[in-house]
Design a protein around this motif. Structure first.
Motif, PDB file in Angstrom:
ATOM      1  N   ARG A  38       0.834  -1.202   0.000  1.00 39.23           N
ATOM      2  CA  ARG A  38       0.000   0.000   0.000  1.00 39.23           C
ATOM      3  C   ARG A  38       0.873   1.257   0.000  1.00 39.23           C
ATOM      4  O   ARG A  38       0.616   2.199  -0.752  1.00 39.23           O
ATOM      5  CB  ARG A  38      -0.910  -0.027   1.223  1.00 39.23           C
ATOM      6  N   LEU A  39       1.916   1.269   0.819  1.00 40.18           N
ATOM      7  CA  LEU A  39       2.835   2.411   0.843  1.00 40.18           C
ATOM      8  C   LEU A  39       3.528   2.593  -0.503  1.00 40.18           C
ATOM      9  O   LEU A  39       3.675   3.703  -0.999  1.00 40.18           O
ATOM     10  CB  LEU A  39       3.889   2.222   1.946  1.00 40.18           C
ATOM     11  N   HIS A  40       3.949   1.484  -1.087  1.00 39.95           N
ATOM     12  CA  HIS A  40       4.630   1.526  -2.384  1.00 39.95           C
ATOM     13  C   HIS A  40       3.695   2.070  -3.465  1.00 39.95           C
ATOM     14  O   HIS A  40       4.076   2.951  -4.245  1.00 39.95           O
ATOM     15  CB  HIS A  40       5.140   0.125  -2.745  1.00 39.95           C
ATOM     16  N   ILE A  41       2.477   1.561  -3.499  1.00 37.11           N
ATOM     17  CA  ILE A  41       1.510   2.010  -4.506  1.00 37.11           C
ATOM     18  C   ILE A  41       1.177   3.484  -4.308  1.00 37.11           C
ATOM     19  O   ILE A  41       1.102   4.252  -5.274  1.00 37.11           O
ATOM     20  CB  ILE A  41       0.242   1.123  -4.479  1.00 37.11           C
ATOM     21  N   THR A  42       1.001   3.900  -3.064  1.00 37.92           N
ATOM     22  CA  THR A  42       0.725   5.312  -2.772  1.00 37.92           C
ATOM     23  C   THR A  42       1.877   6.192  -3.250  1.00 37.92           C
ATOM     24  O   THR A  42       1.662   7.231  -3.883  1.00 37.92           O
ATOM     25  CB  THR A  42       0.488   5.518  -1.260  1.00 37.92           C
ATOM     26  N   ALA A  43       3.104   5.780  -2.966  1.00 42.14           N
ATOM     27  CA  ALA A  43       4.273   6.561  -3.395  1.00 42.14           C
ATOM     28  C   ALA A  43       4.350   6.642  -4.912  1.00 42.14           C
ATOM     29  O   ALA A  43       4.650   7.701  -5.473  1.00 42.14           O
ATOM     30  CB  ALA A  43       5.552   5.944  -2.826  1.00 42.14           C
ATOM     31  N   LEU A  44       4.074   5.543  -5.596  1.00 38.47           N
ATOM     32  CA  LEU A  44       4.084   5.552  -7.062  1.00 38.47           C
ATOM     33  C   LEU A  44       3.039   6.518  -7.604  1.00 38.47           C
ATOM     34  O   LEU A  44       3.313   7.300  -8.518  1.00 38.47           O
ATOM     35  CB  LEU A  44       3.817   4.152  -7.614  1.00 38.47           C
ATOM     36  N   MET A  45       1.848   6.470  -7.046  1.00 38.17           N
ATOM     37  CA  MET A  45       0.776   7.338  -7.529  1.00 38.17           C
ATOM     38  C   MET A  45       1.134   8.809  -7.314  1.00 38.17           C
ATOM     39  O   MET A  45       0.920   9.635  -8.190  1.00 38.17           O
ATOM     40  CB  MET A  45      -0.536   6.981  -6.834  1.00 38.17           C
ATOM     41  N   ARG A  46       1.674   9.117  -6.165  1.00 36.26           N
ATOM     42  CA  ARG A  46       2.053  10.506  -5.886  1.00 36.26           C
ATOM     43  C   ARG A  46       3.215  10.953  -6.766  1.00 36.26           C
ATOM     44  O   ARG A  46       3.274  12.106  -7.188  1.00 36.26           O
ATOM     45  CB  ARG A  46       2.419  10.667  -4.414  1.00 36.26           C
ATOM     46  N   SER A  47       4.141  10.060  -7.032  1.00 37.00           N
ATOM     47  CA  SER A  47       5.319  10.438  -7.822  1.00 37.00           C
ATOM     48  C   SER A  47       4.967  10.762  -9.262  1.00 37.00           C
ATOM     49  O   SER A  47       5.683  11.501  -9.932  1.00 37.00           O
ATOM     50  CB  SER A  47       6.380   9.335  -7.780  1.00 37.00           C
ATOM     51  N   GLN A  48       3.877  10.199  -9.765  1.00 36.53           N
ATOM     52  CA  GLN A  48       3.500  10.435 -11.156  1.00 36.53           C
ATOM     53  C   GLN A  48       2.951  11.844 -11.375  1.00 36.53           C
ATOM     54  O   GLN A  48       2.937  12.332 -12.495  1.00 36.53           O
ATOM     55  CB  GLN A  48       2.487   9.395 -11.632  1.00 36.53           C
ATOM     56  N   SER A  49       2.462  12.500 -10.319  1.00 32.61           N
ATOM     57  CA  SER A  49       1.928  13.868 -10.400  1.00 32.61           C
ATOM     58  C   SER A  49       0.900  14.036 -11.514  1.00 32.61           C
ATOM     59  O   SER A  49       0.904  15.027 -12.242  1.00 32.61           O
ATOM     60  CB  SER A  49       3.065  14.870 -10.601  1.00 32.61           C
ATOM     61  N   ILE A  50       0.038  13.083 -11.652  1.00 34.50           N
ATOM     62  CA  ILE A  50      -1.023  13.166 -12.655  1.00 34.50           C
ATOM     63  C   ILE A  50      -2.246  13.769 -11.965  1.00 34.50           C
ATOM     64  O   ILE A  50      -2.670  13.265 -10.929  1.00 34.50           O
ATOM     65  CB  ILE A  50      -1.345  11.769 -13.244  1.00 34.50           C
ATOM     66  N   PRO A  51      -2.814  14.869 -12.504  1.00 34.37           N
ATOM     67  CA  PRO A  51      -3.889  15.583 -11.811  1.00 34.37           C
ATOM     68  C   PRO A  51      -5.046  14.703 -11.338  1.00 34.37           C
ATOM     69  O   PRO A  51      -5.516  14.846 -10.233  1.00 34.37           O
ATOM     70  CB  PRO A  51      -4.353  16.613 -12.842  1.00 34.37           C
ATOM     71  N   TRP A  52      -5.534  13.771 -12.160  1.00 34.83           N
ATOM     72  CA  TRP A  52      -6.692  12.978 -11.753  1.00 34.83           C
ATOM     73  C   TRP A  52      -6.354  11.974 -10.670  1.00 34.83           C
ATOM     74  O   TRP A  52      -7.251  11.402 -10.055  1.00 34.83           O
ATOM     75  CB  TRP A  52      -7.370  12.307 -12.932  1.00 34.83           C
ATOM     76  N   LEU A  53      -5.061  11.756 -10.369  1.00 34.62           N
ATOM     77  CA  LEU A  53      -4.694  10.869  -9.263  1.00 34.62           C
ATOM     78  C   LEU A  53      -4.836  11.567  -7.920  1.00 34.62           C
ATOM     79  O   LEU A  53      -4.877  10.917  -6.885  1.00 34.62           O
ATOM     80  CB  LEU A  53      -3.245  10.377  -9.415  1.00 34.62           C
ATOM     81  N   LYS A  54      -4.918  12.890  -7.915  1.00 34.23           N
ATOM     82  CA  LYS A  54      -4.973  13.633  -6.652  1.00 34.23           C
ATOM     83  C   LYS A  54      -6.176  13.240  -5.797  1.00 34.23           C
ATOM     84  O   LYS A  54      -6.096  13.231  -4.592  1.00 34.23           O
ATOM     85  CB  LYS A  54      -4.968  15.139  -6.911  1.00 34.23           C
ATOM     86  N   ARG A  55      -7.275  12.867  -6.441  1.00 33.30           N
ATOM     87  CA  ARG A  55      -8.441  12.485  -5.637  1.00 33.30           C
ATOM     88  C   ARG A  55      -8.187  11.187  -4.883  1.00 33.30           C
ATOM     89  O   ARG A  55      -8.835  10.899  -3.893  1.00 33.30           O
ATOM     90  CB  ARG A  55      -9.685  12.382  -6.500  1.00 33.30           C
ATOM     91  N   TYR A  56      -7.240  10.371  -5.344  1.00 30.43           N
ATOM     92  CA  TYR A  56      -6.902   9.136  -4.654  1.00 30.43           C
ATOM     93  C   TYR A  56      -5.831   9.356  -3.586  1.00 30.43           C
ATOM     94  O   TYR A  56      -5.739   8.610  -2.636  1.00 30.43           O
ATOM     95  CB  TYR A  56      -6.376   8.086  -5.650  1.00 30.43           C
ATOM     96  N   THR A  57      -4.960  10.354  -3.771  1.00 33.68           N
ATOM     97  CA  THR A  57      -3.815  10.526  -2.880  1.00 33.68           C
ATOM     98  C   THR A  57      -3.768  11.885  -2.203  1.00 33.68           C
ATOM     99  O   THR A  57      -2.835  12.157  -1.472  1.00 33.68           O
ATOM    100  CB  THR A  57      -2.505  10.323  -3.667  1.00 33.68           C
ATOM    101  N   GLY A  58      -4.760  12.717  -2.413  1.00 34.69           N
ATOM    102  CA  GLY A  58      -4.716  14.089  -1.928  1.00 34.69           C
ATOM    103  C   GLY A  58      -4.804  14.258  -0.425  1.00 34.69           C
ATOM    104  O   GLY A  58      -4.357  15.249   0.116  1.00 34.69           O
ATOM    105  N   SER A  59      -5.369  13.302   0.286  1.00 30.90           N
ATOM    106  CA  SER A  59      -5.581  13.476   1.712  1.00 30.90           C
ATOM    107  C   SER A  59      -4.323  13.238   2.540  1.00 30.90           C
ATOM    108  O   SER A  59      -4.325  13.491   3.729  1.00 30.90           O
ATOM    109  CB  SER A  59      -6.678  12.524   2.192  1.00 30.90           C
TER     110      SER A  59
END
Length: 191
Positions: A146-167
């Motif tokens: 979960r930590l790894h996936i979260t870090a990957l999602m945040r590292s991509q800096s794709i705007p629509w991913l923010k709703r998944y990782t913004g909190s």
């Protein structure tokens, strides 16, 4: 998260991903595919799928991974108009990859695999592609994933991913499964 820590994580993730992929035998599905595959034996408790298939420990399965290098390349590419190409068409890229994998599974490239699965934060999209969503146990291995996936999602800096990782919290990661038969029925070529 502190900006310095974020910068360090972004710098280390490509190295960690390469080591992870090499150690586990994760390979890109194709030259231009969003999907990577890992052929392995199922570990853990049996998984009973809705179509009656039961994946038992030791059964051969394909674990799906996102091709992070491909995502990074697409994220940076622009169309002739100068607009970013990715993530528009994300589901289309996934469908194309799954169709290619289904052809290879049908042709026997992966032997007698029993099922296809992955761990993802995109359960809604996966269920639209026919996958059955299964809760994961709350183990150290899952917490690290979960930590790894979260870090990957945040590292991509794709705007629509923010709703998944913004909190600032870890994302909810679940397993998604399809039996071989259902995978070929849904994503294979019409006969």
């Amino acid at each position: 998260m502190a900006p310095l820590l974020v910068a360090i994580i972004r710098a280390l993730l490509p190295v960690i991903n390469r080591v992870h992929a090499t150690a586990l035998g994760v390979k890109p599905l194709g030259k231009d595919s969003i999907i990577c595959v890992e052929v392995k034996r199922h570990k853990g408790r049996p998984v009973k799928l809705e179509d009656g298939c039961e994946v038992k420990p030791g059964d051969p399965v394909i674990k799906l991974h996102f091709n992070n290098a491909w995502i990074s390349e697409k994220r940076g590419s622009r169309s002739e108009s100068g607009r970013r190409v990715f993530p528009r068409g994300f589901i289309s890229y996934l469908k194309e990859g799954l169709q290619l994998l289904a052809r290879e599974v049908a042709d026997g490239k992966y032997g007698s695999i029993v099922a296809v699965y992955g761990w993802t934060a995109f359960q809604t999209q996966a269920s639209r592609l026919g996958f059955q969503v299964v809760d994961l146990p709350n183990t150290l291995r899952i917490k690290l994933a979960r930590l790894h996936i979260t870090a990957l999602m945040r590292s991509q800096s794709i705007p629509w991913l923010k709703r998944y990782t913004g909190s600032g919290k870890s994302v909810e990661v679940k397993a998604v499964w399809l039996s071989r038969g259902e995978f070929l029925r849904i994503h294979g070529s019409p006969s």
